[in-house]
Design an enzyme around this catalytic site. Structure first.
Site, PDB file in Angstrom:
ATOM      1  N   LYS A   1       0.837  -1.203   0.000  1.00 38.53           N
ATOM      2  CA  LYS A   1       0.000   0.000   0.000  1.00 38.53           C
ATOM      3  C   LYS A   1       0.866   1.244   0.000  1.00 38.53           C
ATOM      4  O   LYS A   1       2.035   1.236   0.400  1.00 38.53           O
ATOM      5  CB  LYS A   1      -0.946   0.009   1.207  1.00 38.53           C
ATOM      6  CG  LYS A   1      -0.264  -0.006   2.585  1.00 38.53           C
ATOM      7  CD  LYS A   1       0.183   1.369   3.090  1.00 38.53           C
ATOM      8  CE  LYS A   1       0.851   1.295   4.454  1.00 38.53           C
ATOM      9  NZ  LYS A   1       1.506   2.557   4.858  1.00 38.53           N
TER      10      LYS A   1
ATOM     11  N   PRO B   1       9.304  -3.900  -0.199  1.00 37.39           N
ATOM     12  CA  PRO B   1      10.446  -3.558   0.655  1.00 37.39           C
ATOM     13  C   PRO B   1      10.165  -3.843   2.130  1.00 37.39           C
ATOM     14  O   PRO B   1       9.068  -3.585   2.628  1.00 37.39           O
ATOM     15  CB  PRO B   1      10.631  -2.054   0.412  1.00 37.39           C
ATOM     16  CG  PRO B   1      10.003  -1.789  -0.907  1.00 37.39           C
ATOM     17  CD  PRO B   1       8.878  -2.766  -1.049  1.00 37.39           C
ATOM     18  N   VAL B   2      11.162  -4.374   2.826  1.00 38.76           N
ATOM     19  CA  VAL B   2      11.035  -4.672   4.252  1.00 38.76           C
ATOM     20  C   VAL B   2      11.242  -3.389   5.051  1.00 38.76           C
ATOM     21  O   VAL B   2      12.167  -2.627   4.782  1.00 38.76           O
ATOM     22  CB  VAL B   2      12.072  -5.737   4.671  1.00 38.76           C
ATOM     23  CG1 VAL B   2      12.005  -5.999   6.170  1.00 38.76           C
ATOM     24  CG2 VAL B   2      11.849  -7.029   3.890  1.00 38.76           C
ATOM     25  N   ALA B   3      10.353  -3.147   6.030  1.00 38.65           N
ATOM     26  CA  ALA B   3      10.431  -1.940   6.872  1.00 38.65           C
ATOM     27  C   ALA B   3      10.469  -0.685   6.015  1.00 38.65           C
ATOM     28  O   ALA B   3      11.182   0.267   6.313  1.00 38.65           O
ATOM     29  CB  ALA B   3      11.640  -1.993   7.797  1.00 38.65           C
TER      30      ALA B   3
ATOM     31  N   MET C   1       5.362   0.343   3.481  1.00 39.91           N
ATOM     32  CA  MET C   1       4.404  -0.099   2.471  1.00 39.91           C
ATOM     33  C   MET C   1       3.595  -1.306   2.930  1.00 39.91           C
ATOM     34  O   MET C   1       2.904  -1.939   2.143  1.00 39.91           O
ATOM     35  CB  MET C   1       5.125  -0.400   1.157  1.00 39.91           C
ATOM     36  CG  MET C   1       5.840   0.810   0.566  1.00 39.91           C
ATOM     37  SD  MET C   1       6.565   0.481  -1.056  1.00 39.91           S
ATOM     38  CE  MET C   1       5.080   0.352  -2.060  1.00 39.91           C
ATOM     39  N   ALA C   2       3.671  -1.626   4.212  1.00 37.99           N
ATOM     40  CA  ALA C   2       2.844  -2.672   4.830  1.00 37.99           C
ATOM     41  C   ALA C   2       3.103  -4.055   4.253  1.00 37.99           C
ATOM     42  O   ALA C   2       2.180  -4.858   4.106  1.00 37.99           O
ATOM     43  CB  ALA C   2       1.355  -2.324   4.730  1.00 37.99           C
ATOM     44  N   GLY C   3       4.370  -4.361   3.976  1.00 36.19           N
ATOM     45  CA  GLY C   3       4.697  -5.695   3.478  1.00 36.19           C
ATOM     46  C   GLY C   3       4.377  -6.784   4.482  1.00 36.19           C
ATOM     47  O   GLY C   3       3.845  -7.838   4.120  1.00 36.19           O
ATOM     48  N   GLY C   4       4.691  -6.559   5.759  1.00 35.34           N
ATOM     49  CA  GLY C   4       4.374  -7.554   6.777  1.00 35.34           C
ATOM     50  C   GLY C   4       2.884  -7.761   6.927  1.00 35.34           C
ATOM     51  O   GLY C   4       2.415  -8.894   7.112  1.00 35.34           O
TER      52      GLY C   4
ATOM     53  N   ALA D   1       0.709  -7.318   4.521  1.00 30.43           N
ATOM     54  CA  ALA D   1       0.301  -8.072   3.333  1.00 30.43           C
ATOM     55  C   ALA D   1       0.593  -9.554   3.510  1.00 30.43           C
ATOM     56  O   ALA D   1      -0.199 -10.411   3.092  1.00 30.43           O
ATOM     57  CB  ALA D   1       1.017  -7.530   2.095  1.00 30.43           C
TER      58      ALA D   1
ATOM     59  N   ASP E   1      -2.841  -2.375   9.490  1.00 34.94           N
ATOM     60  CA  ASP E   1      -2.890  -2.379   8.027  1.00 34.94           C
ATOM     61  C   ASP E   1      -3.370  -3.703   7.439  1.00 34.94           C
ATOM     62  O   ASP E   1      -3.576  -3.802   6.230  1.00 34.94           O
ATOM     63  CB  ASP E   1      -1.509  -2.062   7.449  1.00 34.94           C
ATOM     64  CG  ASP E   1      -1.053  -0.641   7.746  1.00 34.94           C
ATOM     65  OD1 ASP E   1      -1.930   0.220   7.963  1.00 34.94           O
ATOM     66  OD2 ASP E   1       0.164  -0.397   7.759  1.00 34.94           O
TER      67      ASP E   1
END
Length: 325
Positions: free
Chosen positions: A22, A110-112, A115-118, A120, A152
């Site tokens: 996001k 990207p980690v940290a 963009m709310a990768g974790g 997702a 998120d």
């Protein structure tokens, strides 16, 4: 034969699901509450960078992670704190499932990076396990569980574009008149979300200034009208100054993007990824090429939004005793 019950569906050997990253088009941060959280008003847009999660039956819960497209996964936890693993365990506990899964995550986000990768990962894990265990809980029930894991996660399940309130978990969809094109510039390191919020609080206390007035109506109007210039003018992030104070290179990244032709630039969420708005997907590709000498291709991603939320990509059945799947 007529009147016979339908045969039981075959057991599933694995399920793969994906969920989007996001970008926050607007992020208004209220004063710090007594519980340590902040009331937020945000406009999320899901974009076409995805996390992919595969779950397979296992004797005990476990997780593995791999990076896709150069994504560095060195900082991703491989223990019980991992959000995807927590999501699988939480769903099993609440649904009364006494089976475990191995979770494999392919990370493109990207980690940290803000963009709310974790989140997702957690959203994709919930959808994948719901399918594997044939629970059919529906997105709203999964989102309620997801909110316990992170603010998120519900948006990762629903995707598209939405206004988020509370801690960001209460969502109202927003109609969009056109797609948006983005270039994301990855930072060389991460930023701690709690540290960015703490710096925002510190700066407000030091200056005596409270949260600035928001631009929610302007963002919604720009999205409805498909007006990229109006959207660029309305982009706003209350955490941007705090993120730039902790990582001064971010302001230079935003400025470089504008000089290269971006309509606007903004720090994504708590950072440190910088989101550059382009006029079209073709313009985004040109912008990324123009920025390569400054940042290198490995730190640049192009994407479009809005993207759909978490969904199953593949469900593999266990082969039958006769050898057919």
């Amino acid at each position: 034969m007529p009147g016979s019950p339908d045969p039981a569906p075959p057991e599933l050997a694995s399920v793969t699901a994906r969920a989007p990253a996001k970008v926050n088009l607007l992020l208004q941060v209220g004063p710090r509450r007594d519980d340590g959280y902040h009331d937020l008003v945000t406009v999320f847009q899901a974009v076409s960078l995805h996390e992919e999660v595969t779950v397979t039956p296992a004797d005990e819960f476990g997780i593995t992670v791999e990076g896709v497209g150069g994504t560095d996964v060195g900082g991703v936890p491989l223990d019980g704190t991992n959000l995807a693993l927590r999501a699988a365990r939480l769903l099993a506990e609440r649904a009364g499932v006494d089976r475990a899964v191995h979770v494999h995550v392919r990370k493109e986000v990207p980690v940290a990076g803000g963009m709310a990768g974790g989140s997702a990962d957690a959203a994709a894990a919930l959808v994948a396990c719901d399918s594997l265990w044939r629970l059919r809980l529906g997105l709203d029930a999964l989102a309620e569980l997801g909110a316990e894991l992170g603010s998120d996660v519900p948006f990762g399940l629903h995707g598209r574009t939405a206004v988020g309130t509370g801690r960001g978990e209460h969502l109202v969809p927003v109609l969009t008149g056109a797609s948006s094109a983005w270039v994301f510039v990855l930072a060389e390191g991460g930023l701690s979300t709690p540290a960015v919020f703490a710096e925002c609080d510190r700066r407000r206390e030091a200056t005596g200034h409270d949260a600035p007035p928001g631009r929610l109506e302007a963002v919604e109007a720009a999205l409805r009208g498909g007006d990229v210039d109006a959207l660029g003018a309305a982009l706003s992030n209350d955490l941007q100054d705090a993120a730039c104070a902790l990582d001064p290179a971010l302001a230079g990244t935003v400025a470089a993007g504008r000089r290269a032709g971006a309509v606007a630039g903004i720090v994504s969420g708590s950072g440190p990824t910088v989101a550059l708005l382009a006029r079209s997907p073709a313009a985004a590709r040109r912008l990324a090429l123009d920025l390569e000498p400054l940042f290198g291709a490995e730190r640049l991603r192009t994407a479009t939004g809005p993207a759909p939320g978490a969904r199953v990509l593949e469900a593999v059945s266990t082969p039958s005793p006769g050898g057919r799947s």
